[in-house]
Write an enzyme that holds these catalytic residues in place. Structure first.
Site: not given
Ligand code: ADP
Length: 453
Positions: A116, A209, A238, A293, A339
């Protein structure tokens, strides 16, 4: 086009890929662990090979055995599905070295987007907005972290650089809890990904999101499809997804979609992927990550666009030209995915395994069910708890919700606790029905807790 595809996965996604291959006239080879001998994907596939014992590291992550299975069965390509080896650049390298086509993007795309911090660095160079935070990973012993968090502004979120599935994430609301949050996130990240590196971001309160499906061919053409809103989450994972988002206007869709497409073009993306954004209360959007993916929630995009994403993914990997033009894609209606996990929502989502007795899955107008379960099937404790995806489609959001409410009430999975009862509560919830849903919806409106941990 490929003649025979080995599917390096299990569960509903393996079944989904077998179906796509069959429609394309491609033979399939299923792989399975010893625990999965009686699985639906093994029954559906023309050929199957056992690649190891029950634990994922011995079977679905066992690269030598998977490659051997592909060579013995004469497969010319491997579809990784999601999870397992789907975002493993080394696996792509091994496939290539063995003359097997990996149905996914290049190893460089996977490598760059899998970390990331690297991905965020790239976004900054492209001028894509990112959440304010640390420049690179942070160390718990570095005294500068306090000043950094103060500058970013509390609450902050500590995230694993190798993150996925909501793991390795902790919120710190003040200086007092910062080091503890880093320590917990690091431990979780090490256990989940074998890499304890973490970084810091501003915690966006009550965000949405929003993600965009992107597609790309090997000739440099890319496209985006209408967004998915995945704000209904449990512990950052999710649970419900919908498309289009009730939050997004046509012009905002275009703006975010074009950003996603530009990212895909900049990394020379091939096949299908997803760019994830957070949208804050003021309507600012920030890049969060890119998944290289097919996503669990891809069916809702298929329902609203009429595009079969798995077939497109296979065709693009085989070198076909991308026919999709974003501006010409019409939103045909509204789709929602629930889900169904083998977890007990009344007991802190503890997983539930065991043999399914009676099984009734919903159907009727506008309902699609992607699943691998059947009556008499034993849910194994070794793998992911996702057992079915119920997808509803309607002419508008209201009809899609009504159909989902009706479909969920038809579900009966005897002997296995599952999340369908929780989904009934979500679909019946006034706040959800009003379309004003941010990522703290579940804790606030279903479980009645405060948003920031
Ligand atoms: P993963 O790769 O584990 O799915 P993500 O970066 O996609 O992690 O984040 C998953 C979820 O975590 C997001 O949909 C959101 O709900 C929360 N999240 C991640 N970063 C932030 C942030 N900076 N502020 C608020 N919520 C966050």
């Amino acid at each position: 086009m490929f003649k025979k595809v080995l599917i390096a996965n299990r569960g509903e996604i393996a079944c989904r890929i077998i179906r796509a291959c069959r429609e394309l006239g491609i033979e399939t080879v299923a792989i399975h662990s010893e625990a999965d001998r009686d699985s639906m994907h093994v029954k559906l596939s023309e050929q199957s090979v056992c690649v190891g014992e029950a634990s994922a590291s011995d079977s679905y992550l066992n690269i030598p055995n998977i490659i051997a299975a592909a060579e013995i069965s004469g497969a010319d390509a491997i579809h990784p599905g999601y999870g397992f080896l789907s975002e493993n650049a080394y696996f792509v390298e091994v496939c290539e070295a063995c003359g097997l086509k990996f149905i996914g993007p290049s190893k460089e795309s996977i490598k760059n987007m899998g970390d990331k911090i690297v991905a965020i660095g790239l976004m900054k160079k492209l001028g894509v907005p990112v959440v304010p935070g640390s420049d690179g990973h942070i160390s718990i012993d570095d005294p500068k972290i306090f000043a950094m968090a103060k500058k970013v502004g509390y609450p902050v979120i500590i995230k694993a650089t190798a993150g996925g599935g909501g793991k390795g994430m902790r919120i710190a609301t003040s200086e007092k809890t910062l080091q503890n949050a880093i320590a917990i996130a690091q431990t979780e990240a090490k256990a989940a990904f074998g890499n304890s590196d973490v970084y810091m971001e501003k915690y966006i309160e009550e965000p949405h999101h929003i993600e965009f499906q992107i597609l790309g061919d090997k000739y440099g053409k890319t496209a985006y499809l209408p967004e998915r809103d995945c704000s209904v989450q449990k512990r950052h994972q999710k649970l419900v997804e919908e498309s289009p988002s009730p939050l997004i206007s046509e012009s905002f869709r275009k703006k975010m979609g074009k950003t996603a497409k530009n990212i895909a073009s900049a990394v020379k993306y091939i096949t299908v992927g997803t760019v994830e954004f957070l949208v804050d209360k003021k309507g600012h959007f920030y890049f969060m990550e890119m998944n290289t993916r097919i996503q669990v929630e891809h069916p809702i995009t298929e329902m609203v666009t009429g595009i079969d994403l798995v077939k497109e993914q296979i065709k693009l990997a085989a070198g076909e030209k991308l026919y999709v033009v974003s501006e010409k894609v019409k939103i045909l209606g509204h789709a929602i995915e629930c889900r169904i996990n083998a977890e007990d929502p009344d007991k802190n989502f503890i997983s539930s395994a065991g043999k399914i007795g009676k099984l009734y899955l919903p159907g009727g107008p506008g309902i699609r069910v992607d699943t691998h379960i059947y009556s008499g099937y034993t849910i194994s404790p070794f793998y992911d708890s996702l057992i079915a995806k119920i997808i509803s489609f309607g002419t508008d959001r209201k009809e899609s919700i009504t159909r989902m409410q009706r479909a969920l009430r038809e579900v009966e999975i005897e002997n296995v606790k599952n999340t369908s009862s929780l989904h009934v509560k979500i679909m019946d919830n006034e706040q959800f029905c009003s379309g004003k849903v941010s990522t703290d919806f579940l804790s606030k409106h279903i479980f009645g807790k405060q948003s920031v941990e």
